[in-house]
Design an enzyme around this catalytic site. Structure first.
Site, short mmCIF file in Angstrom:
data_model
loop_
_atom_site.label_atom_id
_atom_site.label_comp_id
_atom_site.label_asym_id
_atom_site.label_seq_id
_atom_site.Cartn_x
_atom_site.Cartn_y
_atom_site.Cartn_z
N ARG A 126 -13.07 -15.30 26.82
CA ARG A 126 -12.38 -14.05 26.49
C ARG A 126 -11.04 -14.39 25.89
O ARG A 126 -10.22 -15.05 26.53
CB ARG A 126 -12.20 -13.18 27.74
CG ARG A 126 -11.89 -11.70 27.40
CD ARG A 126 -11.51 -10.90 28.63
NE ARG A 126 -10.22 -11.37 29.11
CZ ARG A 126 -9.91 -11.56 30.39
NH1 ARG A 126 -10.78 -11.30 31.35
NH2 ARG A 126 -8.71 -11.99 30.72
N GLU A 144 -3.75 -15.81 25.16
CA GLU A 144 -4.42 -17.03 25.62
C GLU A 144 -5.91 -16.85 25.41
O GLU A 144 -6.38 -15.74 25.13
CB GLU A 144 -4.15 -17.27 27.12
CG GLU A 144 -4.71 -16.13 27.98
CD GLU A 144 -5.10 -16.54 29.39
OE1 GLU A 144 -5.15 -17.74 29.69
OE2 GLU A 144 -5.40 -15.64 30.19
N ASN A 146 -9.48 -17.58 27.57
CA ASN A 146 -10.02 -17.97 28.87
C ASN A 146 -11.42 -18.53 28.68
O ASN A 146 -12.31 -17.81 28.24
CB ASN A 146 -10.08 -16.76 29.79
CG ASN A 146 -8.69 -16.23 30.10
OD1 ASN A 146 -7.93 -16.87 30.83
ND2 ASN A 146 -8.34 -15.11 29.51
N SER A 151 -13.17 -12.52 33.50
CA SER A 151 -13.78 -11.42 34.27
C SER A 151 -13.70 -10.07 33.58
O SER A 151 -13.11 -9.93 32.51
CB SER A 151 -13.17 -11.36 35.66
OG SER A 151 -11.79 -11.20 35.54
N LYS A 306 -3.55 -23.97 28.32
CA LYS A 306 -2.45 -23.50 27.48
C LYS A 306 -1.86 -24.63 26.64
O LYS A 306 -1.36 -24.40 25.54
CB LYS A 306 -1.39 -22.84 28.36
CG LYS A 306 -1.75 -21.38 28.65
CD LYS A 306 -1.82 -21.00 30.08
CE LYS A 306 -2.42 -19.63 30.27
NZ LYS A 306 -3.28 -19.51 31.43
N LYS A 365 4.97 -21.26 30.43
CA LYS A 365 3.62 -21.21 31.01
C LYS A 365 3.14 -22.55 31.53
O LYS A 365 3.07 -23.52 30.78
CB LYS A 365 2.63 -20.73 29.95
CG LYS A 365 2.88 -19.33 29.45
CD LYS A 365 1.72 -18.92 28.55
CE LYS A 365 1.71 -17.44 28.34
NZ LYS A 365 0.50 -17.01 27.64
N GLU A 369 -4.39 -20.43 35.78
CA GLU A 369 -5.14 -19.23 35.42
C GLU A 369 -5.04 -18.21 36.54
O GLU A 369 -4.68 -18.55 37.66
CB GLU A 369 -6.62 -19.59 35.20
CG GLU A 369 -6.90 -20.54 34.06
CD GLU A 369 -6.52 -19.96 32.72
OE1 GLU A 369 -6.59 -18.73 32.56
OE2 GLU A 369 -6.14 -20.74 31.83
N GLY A 370 -5.39 -16.98 36.21
CA GLY A 370 -5.54 -15.98 37.26
C GLY A 370 -4.33 -15.06 37.40
O GLY A 370 -4.31 -14.20 38.27
N ARG A 451 -6.71 -3.89 29.12
CA ARG A 451 -6.02 -3.79 30.41
C ARG A 451 -4.61 -3.29 30.15
O ARG A 451 -3.99 -3.66 29.16
CB ARG A 451 -5.96 -5.17 31.08
CG ARG A 451 -7.30 -5.65 31.58
CD ARG A 451 -7.22 -7.08 32.07
NE ARG A 451 -6.83 -7.97 30.98
CZ ARG A 451 -6.49 -9.24 31.16
NH1 ARG A 451 -6.47 -9.77 32.37
NH2 ARG A 451 -6.15 -9.99 30.12
P1 ADP Z 1 -3.33 -16.26 32.93
O1 ADP Z 1 -4.25 -17.36 32.49
O2 ADP Z 1 -2.74 -16.50 34.26
O3 ADP Z 1 -3.95 -14.91 32.77
P2 ADP Z 1 -1.69 -15.48 30.65
O4 ADP Z 1 -1.27 -16.39 29.58
O5 ADP Z 1 -2.73 -14.50 30.31
O6 ADP Z 1 -2.11 -16.37 31.92
O7 ADP Z 1 -0.43 -14.72 31.20
C1 ADP Z 1 -0.52 -13.77 32.23
C2 ADP Z 1 0.11 -12.46 31.78
O8 ADP Z 1 1.46 -12.66 31.38
C3 ADP Z 1 -0.57 -11.83 30.58
O9 ADP Z 1 -1.67 -11.05 30.98
C4 ADP Z 1 0.56 -11.01 29.98
O10 ADP Z 1 0.70 -9.77 30.66
C5 ADP Z 1 1.79 -11.85 30.28
N1 ADP Z 1 2.11 -12.71 29.13
C6 ADP Z 1 1.60 -13.95 28.89
N2 ADP Z 1 2.06 -14.45 27.73
C7 ADP Z 1 2.87 -13.53 27.21
C8 ADP Z 1 3.66 -13.45 26.02
N3 ADP Z 1 3.69 -14.45 25.14
N4 ADP Z 1 4.38 -12.32 25.82
C9 ADP Z 1 4.37 -11.30 26.70
N5 ADP Z 1 3.66 -11.31 27.84
C10 ADP Z 1 2.91 -12.40 28.10
MG MG Z 2 -6.16 -17.12 31.67
MG MG Z 3 -4.53 -14.03 31.03
#
Ligand code: ADP
Ligand code: MG
Ligand code: MG
Length: 475
Positions: A126, A144, A146, A151, A306, A365, A369-370, A451
């Site tokens: 995803r 990102e 996944n 899920s 990442k 970052k 994950e999660g 979401r």
């Molecule tokens: P995970 O793998 O834990 O889901 P993400 O990279 O999706 O990691 O980051 C988790 C959340 O943080 C995202 O769902 C988003 O809401 C926020 N986020 C992540 N990267 C960014 C970004 N570059 N700008 C704004 N919000 C972000």
């Molecule tokens: Mg993720």
């Molecule tokens: Mg995410």
């Protein structure tokens, strides 16, 4: 327009209360369900999975762009997974300081040394985006991708009918017709079914490797049920079941609880907390060494880190994966925002200086994950200042913070007050592919997920309790 209904609906407290009741009942009827926090392993008491009262407007062009680029992301992830030199180089700095990624990487190296015992690859991923606002224009930017345990393909397939109904009851018939069907669960099941078929044994099962906490079980049940409808047997097992009863026969066929396993579908194993003992790592290794199709296999898992995302954004890297296909490179690059290395050296030093000068413009970052793991604002300065001369910074990447346009909505959550909320949304697109040896036998975009969260929450994740399920309303 940043909301799906006019202000006279949005601000009418009595109507909103009625609509919230209507919406919750509709969600329950549709199977938009979760077990409750208090009893995550029992279906005696369940509640609705959290969701928005109204859908969220999303520009059609950007939405279609996300769907169109998905098969290229599938191909890219698959190519990375087959390129050990790239993975080794991309992850070298990370694994020097991040123990979790290092352990995954060690398994990857061991499998390479022994030789892969299965040429069928199943990828269900995803790719997540925000619509970044600049100069009044919104552009699709990837958050990102996944590649493991992505899920909400299941439950989100039931969300369109919830919002259509709410909009009709709210007197917005025309708007209700702008909500697309969405059935990623069927698409993921088709990928799993294809891999099962190619594995070639009617008796063999699909094993969902699940967590101890099974609050989100209904999301997985959608996929299980799709498989059973095709007469493909599924079982749900945990790491401990694999430890107790799992073994490989002489041909490296995997058996768990006396079932031959054709496909291992990981809905566990993506966080350090999933490996509370050395034995769990042994179990992961056993699964990886087996002839079962792994979704994902260890190299595809690593392709979703990442750090890999950041390396891909470096000039010239994508071109290596798509030689002679500049239009694909262009489509992918268009979704990248600024991603910066924190490796030791002058480039990493520059990243640190840039982040410290304006921490609010970035997200730091780690390889996790999660949800709930990213670092923002003053937290960034803390990590980077403390570790300025040390190597800990290599565990992270730095990313431009995206600024989607906020919109108003109501977030429906068990026991939470019903209040109008400033919200941000994140669009996910599901991809499914199956490769056998050299041949891609399936490569598809199979659905989406929207979401939405309160704009004051920096991190996301429905399971993490921050974001809630939504639908795009195409405008
Ligand atoms: P995970 O793998 O834990 O889901 P993400 O990279 O999706 O990691 O980051 C988790 C959340 O943080 C995202 O769902 C988003 O809401 C926020 N986020 C992540 N990267 C960014 C970004 N570059 N700008 C704004 N919000 C972000
Ligand atoms: Mg993720
Ligand atoms: Mg995410």
């Amino acid at each position: 327009m940043a909301q799906a209904v006019p202000d006279e609906v949005m601000m009418n407290a009595d109507l909103i209360k009625d609509l919230a009741d209507v919406a919750k009942d509709k969600a329950l009827r549709q199977g938009v369900l979760m077990r409750i926090q208090e009893t995550p392993n029992s279906s005696e008491l369940v509640t609705y999975a959290p969701f928005t009262l109204f859908p969220t407007p999303v520009p059609k062009a950007v939405f279609l762009q996300a769907l169109q680029v998905q098969i290229h992301f599938n191909t890219l992830v698959d190519k990375i997974s087959q390129d050990p030199d790239f993975l080794r180089e991309a992850l070298a700095s990370t694994i020097a300081v991040d123990d979790f990624t290092a352990r995954l990487f060690r398994i990857h190296e061991q499998i390479l040394k022994e030789g892969r015992s299965q040429s069928i690859v199943l990828g269900l991923n995803r790719s997540d985006y925000m619509l970044d606002q600049k100069n009044g224009k919104s552009s699709l930017k990837q958050i990102e991708i996944n590649t493991v345990a992505a899920s909400f393909a299941g439950i989100s397939s039931r969300m369109p009918d919830v919002h259509r109904h709410v909009l009709k009851v709210a007197g917005q018939l025309e708007q209700s017709q702008k909500i697309l069907d969405n059935n990623a669960a069927v698409g993921l099941a088709m990928g799993i079914a294809k891999a099962w078929e190619l594995y070639g044994s009617d008796r063999a099962v699909i094993m969902f490797l699940v967590e101890e906490n099974q609050r989100n079980i209904f999301d997985q049940r959608f996929i299980e049920n799709e498989l059973w409808m095709r007469n493909i047997p599924t079982i749900r097992k945990q790491f401990d079941d694999v430890l107790k009863t799992g073994f490989l026969d002489q041909e490296k066929r995997l058996f768990v609880d006396d079932h031959e396993v054709a496909v291992v579908y990981f809905r566990n194993g993506y966080m350090p907390e999933n490996y509370i003992s050395e034995q769990r790592w042994d179990a992961r290794l056993l699964l990886e060494r087996s002839r079962a199709v792994k979704c994902p296999d260890i190299s595809t898992h690593l392709a979703g880190t990442k750090k890999v995302q950041q390396v891909l954004a470096r000039p010239g890297v994508l071109e290596k994966f798509f030689p002679d296909q500049p239009q694909i490179v262009e489509q992918i690059i268009a979704t990248f925002t600024g991603l910066y290395t924190l490796d030791m050296g002058t480039e990493g030093d520059k990243t640190v200086a840039m982040a410290l000068a304006a921490p609010d413009q970035f997200v730091l970052k780690p390889q996790r994950e999660g949800g709930g793991n990213n670092i923002y604002g003053s937290g960034i300065s803390q990590v980077l200042e403390d570790g300025k001369d040390g190597t800990e910074r290599m565990a992270y990447i730095l990313m431009d913070k995206l600024h989607p346009k906020p919109g108003k909505n109501y977030l429906l959550r068990r026991d939470a007050p019903l209040e109008i909320t400033n919200c941000l949304s994140e669009l996910g697109v599901f991809g499914a592919y199956v490769r056998q040896g050299e041949e891609m036998v399936m490569n598809k975009c199979v659905g989406h997920l929207l979401r939405t969260k309160c704009s004051e929450d920096s991190d996301g994740g429905v399971a993490a309790g921050v974001a809630v399920l939504d639908n795009p309303l195409l405008i």
